[in-house]
Write a protein that holds these residues in place. Structure first.
Motif, PDB file in Angstrom:
ATOM      1  N   ARG A   7      21.611 -13.066  24.716  1.00  0.00           N
ATOM      2  CA  ARG A   7      22.520 -13.890  23.922  1.00  0.00           C
ATOM      3  C   ARG A   7      23.969 -13.698  24.374  1.00  0.00           C
ATOM      4  NH1 ARG A   7      20.615 -12.530  19.300  1.00  0.00           N
ATOM      5  NH2 ARG A   7      19.325 -14.370  19.056  1.00  0.00           N
ATOM      6  N   THR A   8      24.344 -12.448  24.590  1.00  0.00           N
ATOM      7  CA  THR A   8      25.705 -12.135  25.040  1.00  0.00           C
ATOM      8  C   THR A   8      25.985 -12.751  26.405  1.00  0.00           C
ATOM      9  OG1 THR A   8      25.678 -10.074  23.793  1.00  0.00           O
ATOM     10  CG2 THR A   8      27.313 -10.266  25.551  1.00  0.00           C
ATOM     11  N   ARG A   9      25.031 -12.643  27.308  1.00  0.00           N
ATOM     12  CA  ARG A   9      25.213 -13.215  28.648  1.00  0.00           C
ATOM     13  C   ARG A   9      25.305 -14.736  28.593  1.00  0.00           C
ATOM     14  NH1 ARG A   9      21.856 -10.786  33.390  1.00  0.00           N
ATOM     15  NH2 ARG A   9      23.470 -11.950  34.466  1.00  0.00           N
ATOM     16  N   LEU A  10      24.492 -15.364  27.728  1.00  0.00           N
ATOM     17  CA  LEU A  10      24.553 -16.818  27.583  1.00  0.00           C
ATOM     18  C   LEU A  10      25.901 -17.270  27.026  1.00  0.00           C
ATOM     19  CD1 LEU A  10      20.996 -17.721  26.262  1.00  0.00           C
ATOM     20  CD2 LEU A  10      22.076 -18.598  28.335  1.00  0.00           C
ATOM     21  N   ILE A  11      26.390 -16.554  26.036  1.00  0.00           N
ATOM     22  CA  ILE A  11      27.681 -16.907  25.438  1.00  0.00           C
ATOM     23  C   ILE A  11      28.785 -16.802  26.487  1.00  0.00           C
ATOM     24  CG2 ILE A  11      29.424 -16.153  23.759  1.00  0.00           C
ATOM     25  CD1 ILE A  11      27.018 -15.428  21.916  1.00  0.00           C
ATOM     26  N   THR A  12      28.761 -15.738  27.256  1.00  0.00           N
ATOM     27  CA  THR A  12      29.756 -15.552  28.321  1.00  0.00           C
ATOM     28  C   THR A  12      29.638 -16.664  29.355  1.00  0.00           C
ATOM     29  OG1 THR A  12      29.678 -13.174  27.995  1.00  0.00           O
ATOM     30  CG2 THR A  12      30.609 -13.960  30.066  1.00  0.00           C
ATOM     31  N   TYR A  13      28.412 -16.972  29.732  1.00  0.00           N
ATOM     32  CA  TYR A  13      28.174 -18.024  30.722  1.00  0.00           C
ATOM     33  C   TYR A  13      28.693 -19.365  30.212  1.00  0.00           C
ATOM     34  CZ  TYR A  13      25.634 -21.350  33.646  1.00  0.00           C
ATOM     35  OH  TYR A  13      25.313 -22.385  34.482  1.00  0.00           O
ATOM     36  N   LEU A  14      28.370 -19.716  28.969  1.00  0.00           N
ATOM     37  CA  LEU A  14      28.782 -21.006  28.421  1.00  0.00           C
ATOM     38  C   LEU A  14      30.302 -21.114  28.278  1.00  0.00           C
ATOM     39  CD1 LEU A  14      26.004 -21.590  25.753  1.00  0.00           C
ATOM     40  CD2 LEU A  14      26.342 -22.848  27.889  1.00  0.00           C
ATOM     41  N   ALA A  15      30.947 -19.991  28.067  1.00  0.00           N
ATOM     42  CA  ALA A  15      32.401 -20.010  27.938  1.00  0.00           C
ATOM     43  C   ALA A  15      33.078 -20.326  29.270  1.00  0.00           C
ATOM     44  CB  ALA A  15      32.899 -18.670  27.410  1.00  0.00           C
ATOM     45  N   VAL A  22      27.249 -27.486  30.518  1.00  0.00           N
ATOM     46  CA  VAL A  22      27.219 -27.348  29.060  1.00  0.00           C
ATOM     47  C   VAL A  22      26.536 -28.566  28.442  1.00  0.00           C
ATOM     48  CG1 VAL A  22      28.628 -27.263  26.955  1.00  0.00           C
ATOM     49  CG2 VAL A  22      29.244 -25.863  28.926  1.00  0.00           C
ATOM     50  N   TYR A  26      23.079 -28.557  26.333  1.00  0.00           N
ATOM     51  CA  TYR A  26      23.110 -29.068  24.967  1.00  0.00           C
ATOM     52  C   TYR A  26      22.059 -30.167  24.780  1.00  0.00           C
ATOM     53  CZ  TYR A  26      24.701 -30.730  20.491  1.00  0.00           C
ATOM     54  OH  TYR A  26      24.746 -31.081  19.167  1.00  0.00           O
TER      55      TYR A  26
END
Length: 81
Positions: A7-15, A22, A26
């Motif tokens: 989850r953390t890696r995905l959030i960083t990636y999406l940012a 994106v 989505y």
């Protein structure tokens, strides 16, 4: 790798990723996202109460109470009930 790390890696990636990726992600997840967010967490009346309490706290009118005080108040109410 556990779910929290993913989850953390995905959030960083999406940012950091470009808008095209994106939008693609989505589109893949849109139906699931809409299913999860169909019911609001709070009703309108509950939101009004929360807004009033927040405003009171931010204005200094309400100071709030600490955990121990709240715990003691609940215990007193249980004894009288």
């Amino acid at each position: 790798m556990n779910a929290a790390m993913k989850r953390t890696r995905l959030i960083t990636y999406l940012a950091d990723v470009d808008d095209k990726k994106v939008n693609a992600l989505y589109t893949l997840l849109e139906e699931n996202i809409n299913d999860i967010n169909t019911e609001p967490a709070f009703t309108e009346s509950q939101l009004e109460i929360l807004d009033e309490r927040r405003a009171s706290f931010l204005s200094g009118k309400d100071k709030g109470i600490d955990w121990q005080t709240m715990h003691n108040n609940v215990r007193k109410k249980r004894k009288t009930a």
